[in-house]
Design an enzyme around this catalytic site. Structure first.
Site, PDB file in Angstrom:
ATOM      1  N   ARG A   1      49.159  21.757  46.197  1.00  0.00           N
ATOM      2  CA  ARG A   1      49.257  22.582  47.244  1.00  0.00           C
ATOM      3  C   ARG A   1      49.508  22.285  48.578  1.00  0.00           C
ATOM      4  O   ARG A   1      50.379  22.773  49.263  1.00  0.00           O
ATOM      5  CB  ARG A   1      48.003  23.568  47.252  1.00  0.00           C
ATOM      6  CG  ARG A   1      47.707  24.829  46.138  1.00  0.00           C
ATOM      7  CD  ARG A   1      46.489  25.462  46.075  1.00  0.00           C
ATOM      8  NE  ARG A   1      46.333  26.538  45.244  1.00  0.00           N
ATOM      9  CZ  ARG A   1      45.128  26.975  44.906  1.00  0.00           C
ATOM     10  NH1 ARG A   1      44.025  26.513  45.296  1.00  0.00           N
ATOM     11  NH2 ARG A   1      45.100  27.903  44.039  1.00  0.00           N
TER      12      ARG A   1
ATOM     13  N   VAL B   1      37.537  21.697  34.891  1.00  0.00           N
ATOM     14  CA  VAL B   1      38.305  22.604  35.558  1.00  0.00           C
ATOM     15  C   VAL B   1      37.558  24.262  36.184  1.00  0.00           C
ATOM     16  O   VAL B   1      37.812  24.744  37.400  1.00  0.00           O
ATOM     17  CB  VAL B   1      39.587  23.459  34.888  1.00  0.00           C
ATOM     18  CG1 VAL B   1      40.646  24.430  35.518  1.00  0.00           C
ATOM     19  CG2 VAL B   1      40.512  22.067  34.446  1.00  0.00           C
TER      20      VAL B   1
ATOM     21  N   ASP C   1      44.604  21.721  44.711  1.00  0.00           N
ATOM     22  CA  ASP C   1      44.503  21.663  45.921  1.00  0.00           C
ATOM     23  C   ASP C   1      45.588  20.413  46.541  1.00  0.00           C
ATOM     24  O   ASP C   1      46.248  20.696  47.648  1.00  0.00           O
ATOM     25  CB  ASP C   1      43.089  21.342  46.650  1.00  0.00           C
ATOM     26  CG  ASP C   1      42.037  22.133  45.854  1.00  0.00           C
ATOM     27  OD1 ASP C   1      42.362  23.319  46.093  1.00  0.00           O
ATOM     28  OD2 ASP C   1      41.581  21.614  44.857  1.00  0.00           O
TER      29      ASP C   1
ATOM     30  N   GLY D   1      37.595  27.617  26.912  1.00  0.00           N
ATOM     31  CA  GLY D   1      37.994  28.602  27.517  1.00  0.00           C
ATOM     32  C   GLY D   1      39.244  28.966  27.136  1.00  0.00           C
ATOM     33  O   GLY D   1      40.222  29.592  27.699  1.00  0.00           O
ATOM     34  N   ALA D   2      39.663  28.769  25.815  1.00  0.00           N
ATOM     35  CA  ALA D   2      41.023  28.568  25.220  1.00  0.00           C
ATOM     36  C   ALA D   2      41.586  30.010  24.819  1.00  0.00           C
ATOM     37  O   ALA D   2      42.817  29.971  24.848  1.00  0.00           O
ATOM     38  CB  ALA D   2      40.734  27.716  23.807  1.00  0.00           C
ATOM     39  N   ALA D   3      40.644  31.171  25.105  1.00  0.00           N
ATOM     40  CA  ALA D   3      41.306  32.386  24.784  1.00  0.00           C
ATOM     41  C   ALA D   3      41.605  32.923  26.276  1.00  0.00           C
ATOM     42  O   ALA D   3      41.822  34.193  26.279  1.00  0.00           O
ATOM     43  CB  ALA D   3      40.351  33.299  23.938  1.00  0.00           C
ATOM     44  N   GLY D   4      41.151  32.065  27.278  1.00  0.00           N
ATOM     45  CA  GLY D   4      41.573  32.779  28.818  1.00  0.00           C
ATOM     46  C   GLY D   4      42.780  32.419  29.321  1.00  0.00           C
ATOM     47  O   GLY D   4      43.827  32.087  28.565  1.00  0.00           O
TER      48      GLY D   4
ATOM     49  N   ASN E   1      27.526  29.646  35.830  1.00  0.00           N
ATOM     50  CA  ASN E   1      28.548  28.749  34.997  1.00  0.00           C
ATOM     51  C   ASN E   1      28.018  27.390  34.694  1.00  0.00           C
ATOM     52  O   ASN E   1      28.405  26.777  33.585  1.00  0.00           O
ATOM     53  CB  ASN E   1      29.947  28.724  35.689  1.00  0.00           C
ATOM     54  CG  ASN E   1      30.931  29.708  35.605  1.00  0.00           C
ATOM     55  OD1 ASN E   1      30.447  30.284  34.781  1.00  0.00           O
ATOM     56  ND2 ASN E   1      31.572  29.922  36.539  1.00  0.00           N
TER      57      ASN E   1
ATOM     58  N   ILE F   1      43.914  30.487  32.388  1.00  0.00           N
ATOM     59  CA  ILE F   1      44.506  29.345  32.375  1.00  0.00           C
ATOM     60  C   ILE F   1      44.977  28.565  31.153  1.00  0.00           C
ATOM     61  O   ILE F   1      45.905  28.081  30.921  1.00  0.00           O
ATOM     62  CB  ILE F   1      43.359  28.238  33.132  1.00  0.00           C
ATOM     63  CG1 ILE F   1      43.086  28.904  34.411  1.00  0.00           C
ATOM     64  CG2 ILE F   1      43.598  27.154  33.416  1.00  0.00           C
ATOM     65  CD1 ILE F   1      42.021  28.303  35.512  1.00  0.00           C
TER      66      ILE F   1
ATOM     67  N   HIS G   1      36.207  21.205  45.435  1.00  0.00           N
ATOM     68  CA  HIS G   1      37.217  22.262  45.378  1.00  0.00           C
ATOM     69  C   HIS G   1      36.388  23.564  45.803  1.00  0.00           C
ATOM     70  O   HIS G   1      35.861  24.259  45.018  1.00  0.00           O
ATOM     71  CB  HIS G   1      37.499  22.217  43.806  1.00  0.00           C
ATOM     72  CG  HIS G   1      38.213  23.413  43.553  1.00  0.00           C
ATOM     73  ND1 HIS G   1      39.705  23.422  44.003  1.00  0.00           N
ATOM     74  CD2 HIS G   1      38.122  24.545  42.874  1.00  0.00           C
ATOM     75  CE1 HIS G   1      40.167  24.750  43.548  1.00  0.00           C
ATOM     76  NE2 HIS G   1      39.078  25.381  42.834  1.00  0.00           N
TER      77      HIS G   1
HETATM   78  P1  NAX Z   1      39.437  33.685  31.993  1.00  0.00           P
HETATM   79  O1  NAX Z   1      38.203  34.653  32.261  1.00  0.00           O
HETATM   80  O2  NAX Z   1      40.811  34.275  31.829  1.00  0.00           O
HETATM   81  O3  NAX Z   1      39.156  32.634  30.875  1.00  0.00           O
HETATM   82  C1  NAX Z   1      37.763  32.118  30.706  1.00  0.00           C
HETATM   83  C2  NAX Z   1      37.605  31.882  29.275  1.00  0.00           C
HETATM   84  O4  NAX Z   1      36.381  31.030  29.100  1.00  0.00           O
HETATM   85  C3  NAX Z   1      37.232  33.340  28.301  1.00  0.00           C
HETATM   86  O5  NAX Z   1      38.082  33.224  27.301  1.00  0.00           O
HETATM   87  C4  NAX Z   1      35.954  32.964  28.196  1.00  0.00           C
HETATM   88  O6  NAX Z   1      35.412  33.866  27.016  1.00  0.00           O
HETATM   89  C5  NAX Z   1      35.694  31.522  28.218  1.00  0.00           C
HETATM   90  N1  NAX Z   1      34.358  31.078  27.896  1.00  0.00           N
HETATM   91  C6  NAX Z   1      33.234  31.688  28.649  1.00  0.00           C
HETATM   92  N2  NAX Z   1      32.043  30.968  28.457  1.00  0.00           N
HETATM   93  C7  NAX Z   1      32.369  29.937  27.635  1.00  0.00           C
HETATM   94  C8  NAX Z   1      31.722  28.834  26.840  1.00  0.00           C
HETATM   95  N3  NAX Z   1      30.375  28.639  27.263  1.00  0.00           N
HETATM   96  N4  NAX Z   1      32.468  28.180  26.300  1.00  0.00           N
HETATM   97  C9  NAX Z   1      33.834  28.070  25.866  1.00  0.00           C
HETATM   98  N5  NAX Z   1      34.411  29.074  26.564  1.00  0.00           N
HETATM   99  C10 NAX Z   1      33.822  29.873  27.456  1.00  0.00           C
HETATM  100  O7  NAX Z   1      39.396  32.633  33.248  1.00  0.00           O
HETATM  101  P2  NAX Z   1      40.569  31.804  34.028  1.00  0.00           P
HETATM  102  O8  NAX Z   1      41.425  32.347  34.866  1.00  0.00           O
HETATM  103  O9  NAX Z   1      41.071  30.948  32.628  1.00  0.00           O
HETATM  104  O10 NAX Z   1      39.698  30.577  34.910  1.00  0.00           O
HETATM  105  C11 NAX Z   1      38.942  29.765  33.979  1.00  0.00           C
HETATM  106  C12 NAX Z   1      38.079  28.818  35.262  1.00  0.00           C
HETATM  107  O11 NAX Z   1      38.902  28.062  36.138  1.00  0.00           O
HETATM  108  C13 NAX Z   1      37.209  29.777  36.001  1.00  0.00           C
HETATM  109  O12 NAX Z   1      36.041  29.222  36.353  1.00  0.00           O
HETATM  110  C14 NAX Z   1      37.914  29.603  37.300  1.00  0.00           C
HETATM  111  O13 NAX Z   1      37.276  29.967  38.340  1.00  0.00           O
HETATM  112  C15 NAX Z   1      38.595  28.063  37.365  1.00  0.00           C
HETATM  113  N6  NAX Z   1      39.706  27.793  38.306  1.00  0.00           N
HETATM  114  C16 NAX Z   1      39.472  26.428  38.638  1.00  0.00           C
HETATM  115  C17 NAX Z   1      40.341  25.995  39.476  1.00  0.00           C
HETATM  116  C18 NAX Z   1      40.229  24.458  40.201  1.00  0.00           C
HETATM  117  O14 NAX Z   1      41.354  23.990  40.605  1.00  0.00           O
HETATM  118  N7  NAX Z   1      39.371  23.559  39.514  1.00  0.00           N
HETATM  119  C19 NAX Z   1      41.507  26.784  39.970  1.00  0.00           C
HETATM  120  C20 NAX Z   1      41.915  28.009  38.936  1.00  0.00           C
HETATM  121  C21 NAX Z   1      40.712  28.571  38.645  1.00  0.00           C
HETATM  122  O15 NAX Z   1      39.971  29.544  39.502  1.00  0.00           O
END
Ligand code: NAX
Length: 336
Positions: free
Chosen positions: A174, A141, A171, A23-26, A117, A28, A199
């Protein structure tokens, strides 16, 4: 006449380790990658080969992230690879942050995410099983993080299940922040917080053993603040942030991921909440769940803290979060 040569002592330079981030382009990842590259996760003496993984359509955006990383001229960065090929991304991987998944949007429940997912994590587990180092440390994550971690672990049978964890640190942190705020004290004064279970909004933030400035505050769990303010606040903080920002938490999630891995690798002097395989626990939680237990880290390992006693009410709450995790697992049996 021969000149005497001076002997210069240099610090031994560590061998680079391979760190994969999905998810390196995302969002987080954009908050996490630069901090990892600067040494905040593995120490300021640990060179890193960065393996940045995303899906094919995100490669252009990821190229931009790579350019920016290069422009930072981080001394610890040895190589940067960007890829959508899991076998390249996880090759000889030592540490993996599995962030990539679809984030929950406004009005969407976590269980809606489960089906979509979950499918992401099966191939990642398989690739980790085949090409990563056997002592890899994995943090999931991407939501639903606990069940995604279970899927990843199941698909990597050649690796010790203990090497797979899911993120409860956000969590946990927080909770620390809310307690510090309530007691009008600093973060450093708050110790031994626990967040049990999933979570999600069934998680159980527990202050029965919590200490503020060295004093146990267990009586707070009989205060209406604990039941009516603290627990719902922590359980729903993610939604509160989505409401305010229109986006899910990113910088705080990145911070928690870095802290989780740092404390696992380099140890921490406090109790932590770590989503981990439940097998053989002393709390009567079913086996084969990624469940958050109070834990301590030392020498690159974490251990559950066993036999923490709890009130009947907390025990009832824990049964609810356990039930939810069982339901999540049962809905993805085809991926395990
Ligand atoms: P973004 O939508 O900004 O980024 C996600 C990235 O993952 C995108 O670049 C997308 O192209 C990429 N992606 C999708 N499918 C993929 C695959 N098969 N292989 C590699 N990359 C892939 O989301 P972001 O805000 O960065 O959140 C990422 C994840 O963290 C979400 O599932 C979010 O719900 C989760 N979180 C988890 C938290 C925790 O405490 N465990 C808290 C924060 C967040 O809600």
């Amino acid at each position: 006449k021969r000149k005497k040569t001076k002997t210069v002592t240099t610090n031994k330079i560590k061998k680079p380790v391979n760190v994969a981030i999905t998810g390196a382009a995302g969002n987080i990842a954009y908050s996490a990658i630069f901090r990892v590259a600067s040494g905040q996760m593995l120490g300021y003496d640990q060179p890193i080969n960065l393996k940045l993984i995303d899906i094919e359509p995100a490669m252009n955006a990821l190229k931009g992230v790579k350019f920016e990383l290069e422009d930072c001229a981080f001394p610890l960065i040895n190589t940067i690879t960007i890829t959508f090929d899991l076998n390249v991304g996880f090759e000889e991987c030592d540490y993996a942050l599995l962030i990539g998944a679809k984030p929950r949007m406004k009005g969407m429940e976590r269980k809606d995410l489960l089906k979509d997912n979950g499918k992401i994590f099966k191939p990642q587990g398989e690739a980790i099983n085949t090409v990563a180092n056997k002592n890899i440390k994995v943090l999931v994550v991407g939501n639903p993080a606990n069940t995604n971690a279970l899927i990843t672990m199941h698909n990597a049978p050649s690796i010790d299940p203990k090497q797979f964890t899911s993120m409860m640190r956000l969590d946990h942190d927080r909770s620390i922040a809310q307690v510090a705020n309530k007691y009008k004290t600093s973060i450093n004064e708050v110790k031994k917080v626990i967040v049990w279970g999933n979570h999600s909004n069934t998680q159980v933030p527990d202050l029965s053993y919590c200490e503020v400035s060295g004093n146990n505050i267990k009586d707070i769990i009989n205060d209406s603040w604990y039941e009516n303010d603290f627990i719902p606040r922590i359980q729903n903080r993610g939604a509160e942030i989505i409401d305010a920002r229109g986006l899910s938490s990113a910088a705080s999630a990145a911070n928690a991921a870095i802290a989780h891995m740092r404390d696992w690798v380099l140890s921490a002097n406090d109790w932590l909440s770590i989503g981990q395989i439940s097998n053989g626990n002393s709390y009567g939680i079913s086996d084969d769940l990624m469940f958050s237990f109070p834990s301590i880290c030392s020498n690159g390992n974490y251990e559950k803290i066993e036999d923490v006693s709890m009130s009947e009410k907390l025990n009832d709450y824990i049964k609810i979060t356990e039930k939810e995790l069982i339901q999540e697992r049962d809905s993805v049996l085809d991926l395990l």
